[in-house]
Design a protein around this motif. Structure first.
Motif, short mmCIF file in Angstrom:
data_model
loop_
_atom_site.label_atom_id
_atom_site.label_comp_id
_atom_site.label_asym_id
_atom_site.label_seq_id
_atom_site.Cartn_x
_atom_site.Cartn_y
_atom_site.Cartn_z
N ILE A 14 62.50 65.40 15.93
CA ILE A 14 62.50 64.61 16.42
C ILE A 14 62.87 63.26 15.23
O ILE A 14 62.46 63.15 14.30
CB ILE A 14 61.54 63.55 17.86
N PRO A 15 63.93 62.71 16.20
CA PRO A 15 64.71 61.49 14.29
C PRO A 15 63.21 60.55 14.15
O PRO A 15 62.76 59.85 15.05
CB PRO A 15 65.65 61.30 15.41
N ILE A 16 62.63 60.35 12.84
CA ILE A 16 61.56 59.46 13.24
C ILE A 16 61.59 57.93 13.23
O ILE A 16 62.86 57.08 13.37
CB ILE A 16 61.29 59.35 11.63
N ASN A 17 60.95 57.31 13.99
CA ASN A 17 60.86 55.97 14.36
C ASN A 17 59.87 55.13 14.56
O ASN A 17 59.11 56.00 13.79
CB ASN A 17 61.57 56.42 15.75
N ARG A 18 59.56 53.80 14.66
CA ARG A 18 58.18 53.22 14.53
C ARG A 18 57.44 54.49 15.48
O ARG A 18 55.89 53.58 14.14
CB ARG A 18 58.25 52.62 14.87
N GLU A 19 57.95 54.60 16.04
CA GLU A 19 56.21 55.43 16.47
C GLU A 19 55.49 56.57 15.55
O GLU A 19 54.12 57.04 16.21
CB GLU A 19 56.57 55.69 18.26
N HIS A 20 56.30 56.52 14.49
CA HIS A 20 55.38 58.33 14.46
C HIS A 20 55.24 57.23 12.71
O HIS A 20 54.60 58.25 11.67
CB HIS A 20 57.00 58.85 13.65
N GLU A 21 55.30 55.73 13.15
CA GLU A 21 53.92 55.20 11.42
C GLU A 21 52.81 56.01 11.13
O GLU A 21 52.31 56.71 9.93
CB GLU A 21 53.38 54.17 11.78
N SER A 22 51.82 56.71 12.39
CA SER A 22 50.32 57.23 12.33
C SER A 22 50.36 58.78 11.94
O SER A 22 50.23 58.97 11.03
CB SER A 22 49.58 56.98 13.26
N ASP A 23 51.54 58.71 12.74
CA ASP A 23 51.69 60.57 12.11
C ASP A 23 52.56 60.75 10.62
O ASP A 23 51.89 61.71 10.03
CB ASP A 23 52.56 61.18 13.20
N ASP A 62 73.25 55.98 7.64
CA ASP A 62 74.10 57.51 7.69
C ASP A 62 74.88 58.12 8.36
O ASP A 62 75.45 59.28 9.04
CB ASP A 62 73.41 58.74 6.83
N GLY A 63 73.65 57.41 9.85
CA GLY A 63 74.04 58.60 11.40
C GLY A 63 72.74 59.59 11.56
O GLY A 63 72.93 60.79 12.19
N PHE A 64 72.18 60.33 10.27
CA PHE A 64 70.96 61.26 10.12
C PHE A 64 69.93 61.00 9.19
O PHE A 64 70.04 59.55 8.17
CB PHE A 64 72.11 62.54 9.24
N GLY A 65 69.17 61.55 9.16
CA GLY A 65 68.12 61.46 8.31
C GLY A 65 66.63 61.97 8.51
O GLY A 65 67.72 63.75 8.75
N PHE A 66 65.31 62.20 8.70
CA PHE A 66 64.50 62.61 8.66
C PHE A 66 64.34 62.79 10.34
O PHE A 66 64.47 61.76 11.18
CB PHE A 66 63.05 62.11 8.11
N TRP A 67 63.53 63.81 10.42
CA TRP A 67 63.19 64.38 11.64
C TRP A 67 61.45 64.63 11.95
O TRP A 67 60.73 64.74 10.30
CB TRP A 67 62.87 65.68 12.38
#
Length: 181
Positions: A14-23, A62-67
């Protein structure tokens, strides 16, 4: 803006997003990750937040990043790690990187996630080359990169430390699969 989620036989990326901060913070404070990525100095929550901002900027630019990598289990998605792509030193080269929780290590998760991302990089993003940078003491990371078809280039200073540099080109074989255009 919408970014592409990916999946494999047992993983959801899943593309990293703000909701992933704790993970992300849980992952980045795992002792094995601290040793291999953070010079044995665990990041603070602010450090994690700053890194998350950098990852999100990469997606926007870039349209890509970390998942974020999750294993599908009967009880739901279980955090396994993160893997993805970013500009290397803000240049033309695109770097593949990954890290997996200690409890998930040795189960082929990094390779499975990496294979999925590399396929996406070559077949969808139309990249022709990827690089990888690994600390010499990170034996599991080196094994995963080699299993993904990267070839050792050399050892050089990067970020004030000696690092191993690897490359993988479009057309390189992974298992029985070759990516070509």
């Amino acid at each position: 803006m919408s970014f592409t989620s990916l999946s494999s036989a047992r993983l959801d990326l899943i593309p990293i997003n703000r909701e992933h901060e704790s993970d992300l913070h849980r992952l980045h404070t795992d002792p094995r990750i601290v040793s291999s990525l953070f010079r044995d100095c665990p990041p603070s929550i602010k450090d994690t937040r700053d890194r998350l901002d950098t990852y999100l900027e990469g997606w926007r630019r870039d349209g890509f990043g970390f998942w974020m990598v999750f294993e599908r289990k009967p009880e739901g998605l279980v955090l396994a790690g993160r893997a993805g792509l970013r500009r290397f030193n803000n240049g033309q080269d695109i770097e593949f990187g990954h890290c997996v929780l200690s409890t998930m290590s040795g189960r082929g998760i990094a390779v499975e996630a990496g294979h999925t991302i590399i396929r996406h990089a070559f077949d969808v993003l139309r990249l022709s080359k990827l690089v990888a940078v690994v600390m010499p003491k990170n034996a599991p990371g080196i094994r995963a990169i080699l299993k993904l078809g990267f070839q050792f280039v050399d050892e050089r200073d990067h970020g004030g430390e000696r690092k191993l540099f690897f490359e993988r080109y479009l057309g390189a074989t992974f298992g029985n699969e070759t990516h070509t255009r």
